[in-house]
Write a protein that holds these residues in place. Sequence first.
Motif, mmCIF file in Angstrom:
data_model
loop_
_atom_site.group_PDB
_atom_site.id
_atom_site.type_symbol
_atom_site.label_atom_id
_atom_site.label_comp_id
_atom_site.label_asym_id
_atom_site.label_seq_id
_atom_site.Cartn_x
_atom_site.Cartn_y
_atom_site.Cartn_z
ATOM 1 N N ARG A 314 43.598 26.057 55.835
ATOM 2 C CA ARG A 314 44.856 26.526 55.237
ATOM 3 C C ARG A 314 45.501 27.605 56.109
ATOM 4 N N ARG A 315 44.660 28.453 56.692
ATOM 5 C CA ARG A 315 45.221 29.497 57.563
ATOM 6 C C ARG A 315 45.599 28.939 58.934
ATOM 7 N N SER A 316 44.805 28.017 59.468
ATOM 8 C CA SER A 316 45.192 27.478 60.785
ATOM 9 C C SER A 316 46.447 26.609 60.660
ATOM 10 N N HIS A 317 46.573 25.911 59.532
ATOM 11 C CA HIS A 317 47.784 25.105 59.323
ATOM 12 C C HIS A 317 49.013 26.014 59.187
ATOM 13 N N LEU A 318 48.842 27.122 58.506
ATOM 14 C CA LEU A 318 49.942 28.088 58.364
ATOM 15 C C LEU A 318 50.406 28.550 59.749
ATOM 16 N N GLN A 319 49.440 28.787 60.618
ATOM 17 C CA GLN A 319 49.737 29.179 61.999
ATOM 18 C C GLN A 319 50.530 28.065 62.705
ATOM 19 N N ALA A 320 50.109 26.818 62.494
ATOM 20 C CA ALA A 320 50.802 25.689 63.126
ATOM 21 C C ALA A 320 52.234 25.571 62.585
ATOM 22 N N LEU A 321 52.406 25.795 61.288
ATOM 23 C CA LEU A 321 53.741 25.728 60.680
ATOM 24 C C LEU A 321 54.638 26.819 61.258
ATOM 25 N N ARG A 322 54.046 28.003 61.433
ATOM 26 C CA ARG A 322 54.795 29.133 61.969
ATOM 27 C C ARG A 322 55.273 28.811 63.392
ATOM 28 N N GLU A 323 54.358 28.247 64.201
ATOM 29 C CA GLU A 323 54.742 27.913 65.572
ATOM 30 C C GLU A 323 55.804 26.828 65.579
ATOM 31 N N ARG A 386 64.921 34.811 53.694
ATOM 32 C CA ARG A 386 63.493 35.110 53.751
ATOM 33 C C ARG A 386 62.754 33.781 53.627
ATOM 34 N N ILE A 387 62.467 33.205 54.797
ATOM 35 C CA ILE A 387 61.745 31.932 54.824
ATOM 36 C C ILE A 387 60.282 32.260 54.602
ATOM 37 N N SER A 388 59.683 31.686 53.559
ATOM 38 C CA SER A 388 58.246 31.894 53.469
ATOM 39 C C SER A 388 57.538 30.560 53.536
ATOM 40 N N LEU A 389 56.568 30.538 54.417
ATOM 41 C CA LEU A 389 55.812 29.321 54.679
ATOM 42 C C LEU A 389 54.586 29.297 53.782
ATOM 43 N N SER A 390 54.124 28.085 53.496
ATOM 44 C CA SER A 390 52.922 27.898 52.689
ATOM 45 C C SER A 390 52.080 26.817 53.341
ATOM 46 N N LEU A 395 54.364 19.726 58.542
ATOM 47 C CA LEU A 395 55.183 19.982 59.736
ATOM 48 C C LEU A 395 56.547 19.309 59.569
ATOM 49 N N ALA A 396 56.557 18.120 58.960
ATOM 50 C CA ALA A 396 57.826 17.395 58.771
ATOM 51 C C ALA A 396 58.763 18.186 57.857
ATOM 52 N N GLN A 397 58.200 18.887 56.877
ATOM 53 C CA GLN A 397 59.055 19.687 55.985
ATOM 54 C C GLN A 397 59.667 20.867 56.735
ATOM 55 N N ASP A 399 60.367 20.763 59.923
ATOM 56 C CA ASP A 399 61.423 20.132 60.727
ATOM 57 C C ASP A 399 62.685 19.925 59.890
ATOM 58 N N GLN A 400 62.493 19.578 58.632
ATOM 59 C CA GLN A 400 63.640 19.362 57.733
ATOM 60 C C GLN A 400 64.420 20.673 57.554
ATOM 61 N N LEU A 401 63.681 21.780 57.435
ATOM 62 C CA LEU A 401 64.333 23.090 57.320
ATOM 63 C C LEU A 401 65.128 23.417 58.588
ATOM 64 N N VAL A 402 64.516 23.173 59.749
ATOM 65 C CA VAL A 402 65.196 23.481 61.018
ATOM 66 C C VAL A 402 66.450 22.613 61.162
ATOM 67 N N ALA A 403 66.327 21.331 60.811
ATOM 68 C CA ALA A 403 67.501 20.439 60.886
ATOM 69 C C ALA A 403 68.590 20.950 59.947
ATOM 70 N N GLY A 404 68.193 21.436 58.794
ATOM 71 C CA GLY A 404 69.152 21.987 57.841
ATOM 72 C C GLY A 404 69.868 23.201 58.403
ATOM 73 N N LEU A 405 69.133 24.046 59.086
ATOM 74 C CA LEU A 405 69.733 25.243 59.686
ATOM 75 C C LEU A 405 70.711 24.853 60.786
ATOM 76 N N ARG A 406 70.328 23.842 61.572
ATOM 77 C CA ARG A 406 71.206 23.399 62.654
ATOM 78 C C ARG A 406 72.523 22.884 62.067
ATOM 79 N N GLU A 407 72.399 22.120 61.010
ATOM 80 C CA GLU A 407 73.593 21.564 60.344
ATOM 81 C C GLU A 407 74.439 22.693 59.735
#
Length: 414
Positions: A314-323, A386-390, A395-397, A399-407
């Motif tokens: 759960r913590r290593s995945h959080l790290q991957a999401l952050r990156e 305040r983006i908070s990751l869980s 990872l796809a979710q 990406d969806q957030l980043v695509a939303g920000l770009r739009e």
Amino acid sequence: MKDSFEPELAEWQAAQRMRRRRQVAPAVAPSELGADDEALRGTTYVIDGQTRLSFGSNDYLGLSQHPALMAAAHAAIDRYGVGATASPLVCGHSPAHEALEVALADRVGLPRALYFYAGYAANVGTIPALVGRGDAVFSDALNHACLIDGIRLSRAELQVYPHADLDALDRLLAASTAQRKLVVTDAVFSMDGNVADVPALLALCERHGAWLMIDDAHGFGVLGAQGEGTLAHHGIAGADGVAPAWQGRLDRLIYMATLGKAAGVAGAFIAGEPSMVEWVMQKARTYMFATAAPAVVAESLCAALQVMQDEPWRRSHLQALRERLRGGVAAAGLPWTLMPSDTAIQPLVIGSNADALQVMAELDAQGVWVPAIRPPTVPEGTARLRISLSSAHTLAQVDQLVAGLREAARRMAV
Ligand SMILES: *Cc1c(COP(=O)(O)O)cnc(C)c1O
């Protein structure tokens, strides 16, 4: 009353300070999730009737809907019923509460812990138990509101130092003639995500004979190999006990963390030197004069501590999401930047209130929910998402957030 409050509310509204509650529920009840829709667990909610991918909760490890915690809760209700019936000092302290306190102390590597029904109650009760008139409390400018409330209630003198400015704190401590000196700080700052320099703070407190209280609401569960929090992040103490370099040096430390965020349930605890913890238990009015949290909460938290240990992914995945988020935002060439942060809190600074609200609305229109945080919660001109990751996010979710920000950036540039 109407004559008093209707004008007050109108002024509040005119100053754009009116807050509104949304009604939020899981899009699919967690007990009904199948293998195909597992990605919805802890991430996808119906918010005021609309289904949204949420980056707004403090459920950093995705434990709020974890099957092991839910099973522990069901079993605890069957054993204890639902109510604790009294203050812990009367007859509200169950074997479940006792086991939780032992497990919490073991996890953070400190001798004793005391469980409170809420973090707000822990801070507002603990600080006045520790200091009073004739004492001084030194508080970081970005500290959480409930620390400030605790300091005010204590009647000790309040001295605010600029955020993370240890030279300024050093000068204030040197100049103080107060009997007792208590330094209070968030361990992870709740709107910025940065981590306090606890080793330097402890050293400073040693030099000035001060005590140090750290509020690890956003570090416990997230930082440290077993989720022990900020002390483990800095190599001070953790599930393996106190590090050799810090042995005998933590007597001045009051550790506090909350359990409704990464731990996924509710409540909080303080931990530290046993006589200090005993004194807080004897004196904290929010402990004495409030009904204990139900045993079901304590049992669920015992299960949460077990999951934190058993599922380090759960913590290593959080790290991957952050990156993924930080890489995605950098590559998207957005007009906004993420603040530096090694935690689950990833604030995207927008600037004006109006722009922050507009980015929030653009994301919302795309099915993504991120809260905008405005002054006075954050300094003027630094309104942010305040983006908070869980760990529950994929990872796809992200990406969806980043695509939303770009739009959102594309539409707002017009
Ligand atoms: C959330 C929070 C609290 C309050 O904890 P609750 O359990 O929600 O009452 C205290 N301190 C900080 C830094 C927090 O973020």
